[in-house]
Design an enzyme around this catalytic site. Structure first.
Site, PDB file in Angstrom:
ATOM      1  NE  ARG A   1      -7.320 -17.385 -49.046  1.00 32.67           N
ATOM      2  CZ  ARG A   1      -8.340 -16.741 -48.546  1.00 32.67           C
ATOM      3  NH1 ARG A   1      -9.587 -17.470 -48.079  1.00 32.67           N
ATOM      4  NH2 ARG A   1      -8.493 -15.469 -48.252  1.00 32.67           N
TER       5      ARG A   1
ATOM      6  CG  ASP B   1     -17.386 -16.165 -46.397  1.00 33.00           C
ATOM      7  OD1 ASP B   1     -18.480 -16.881 -45.920  1.00 33.00           O
ATOM      8  OD2 ASP B   1     -17.663 -15.842 -47.495  1.00 33.00           O
TER       9      ASP B   1
ATOM     10  CG  ASP C   1     -16.006  -9.069 -43.488  1.00 33.26           C
ATOM     11  OD1 ASP C   1     -16.213 -10.203 -43.431  1.00 33.26           O
ATOM     12  OD2 ASP C   1     -15.044  -8.676 -44.222  1.00 33.26           O
TER      13      ASP C   1
ATOM     14  CG  ASN D   1     -16.684 -12.363 -48.716  1.00 29.64           C
ATOM     15  OD1 ASN D   1     -16.289 -11.067 -48.651  1.00 29.64           O
ATOM     16  ND2 ASN D   1     -16.429 -13.296 -47.975  1.00 29.64           N
TER      17      ASN D   1
ATOM     18  CD  GLU E   1      -9.238  -9.837 -45.251  1.00 22.68           C
ATOM     19  OE1 GLU E   1      -9.132 -10.902 -45.159  1.00 22.68           O
ATOM     20  OE2 GLU E   1      -9.882  -8.870 -45.701  1.00 22.68           O
TER      21      GLU E   1
ATOM     22  CE  LYS F   1     -19.034 -12.695 -45.170  1.00 31.01           C
ATOM     23  NZ  LYS F   1     -17.893 -11.615 -44.912  1.00 31.01           N
TER      24      LYS F   1
ATOM     25  CD  GLU G   1     -10.187 -13.375 -42.268  1.00 28.22           C
ATOM     26  OE1 GLU G   1      -9.103 -13.290 -42.891  1.00 28.22           O
ATOM     27  OE2 GLU G   1     -10.837 -14.392 -42.365  1.00 28.22           O
TER      28      GLU G   1
ATOM     29  CG  ASP H   1     -13.152  -6.052 -46.327  1.00 25.00           C
ATOM     30  OD1 ASP H   1     -13.794  -7.005 -46.175  1.00 25.00           O
ATOM     31  OD2 ASP H   1     -11.942  -6.081 -46.288  1.00 25.00           O
TER      32      ASP H   1
END
Length: 200
Positions: free
Chosen positions: A46, A91, A7, A155, A15, A133, A9, A152
């Site tokens: 968002r 993502d 991953d 997802n 992030e 992923k 972020e 982390d």
């Protein structure tokens, strides 16, 4: 033959949405995939907040330009790439990632893309594939690679669980408590050692 899937972020870089929330003083934008398992729900949330505040791609990119990789992340990645292929599965979006990938030494990144209006308003987004992923890890396995994955957030769990070895890195106490079967690390040296051991 291994491919390490990481991953981005929270693992290699801070992030982006949290950094943007702090820069704009909009605490609602601190919500990430660590908090919300449903990615589509999170992104619609968002985009609605951005629209409400009249913020677009330009404002987000200006904040991203100020973000550096997490301390030790580039050295970790450089060392990993001396003994294995590495793909960052994120993502995030092409329009966000470029300056961060440059600071990490241009590792391979598979991510998604934003739909942006001529005035810079982010109107939507396109996922590369569904469950990107997990789909990517399974595709790599189908062509003869074993995967080792680390992440982390919610997802990341599917790719971690589907891999020959998988680890949580700087995850939340809740995710760690929900998945005691997954080894969890907070330091790059420890994650590097775990990956090496898994490949032996």
């Amino acid at each position: 033959m291994y491919v390490i899937c990481l991953d981005m972020e929270g693992v290699l870089v801070p992030e982006i949405w949290i950094a943007f929330a702090e820069a704009t003083g909009i605490p609602e934008l601190r919500r990430t995939t660590r908090d919300e398992p449903d990615y589509d729900k999170l992104m619609q949330y968002r985009l609605n907040i951005l629209k409400e505040h009249g913020l677009g791609l330009k404002e987000i990119q200006a904040v991203i330009a100020t973000i550096d990789p997490l301390p030790g992340a580039k050295a970790f990645l450089d060392e990993l790439r001396t003994f294995s292929q590495v793909i960052i599965l994120s993502d995030t979006f092409e329009q966000f990632a470029k300056p961060l990938i440059e600071k990490l030494g241009w590792p391979t990144l598979f991510c998604n893309t934003l739909e942006v209006a001529p005035d810079g308003e982010i109107t939507g987004y396109r996922m590369r594939v569904e469950k990107s992923k997990l789909t990517t890890v399974k595709a790599l396995q189908s062509i003869g690679y074993d995967t080792i994955a680390a992440g982390d957030s919610f997802n990341d769990l599917a790719m971690i669980q589907a891999s020959k070895a998988g680890f949580l890195f700087r995850s939340t106490p809740q995710i760690q408590a929900d998945h005691p079967e997954l080894a969890a690390y907070t330091e790059f040296d420890d994650l590097l050692a775990a990956i090496r051991k898994a490949m032996d």
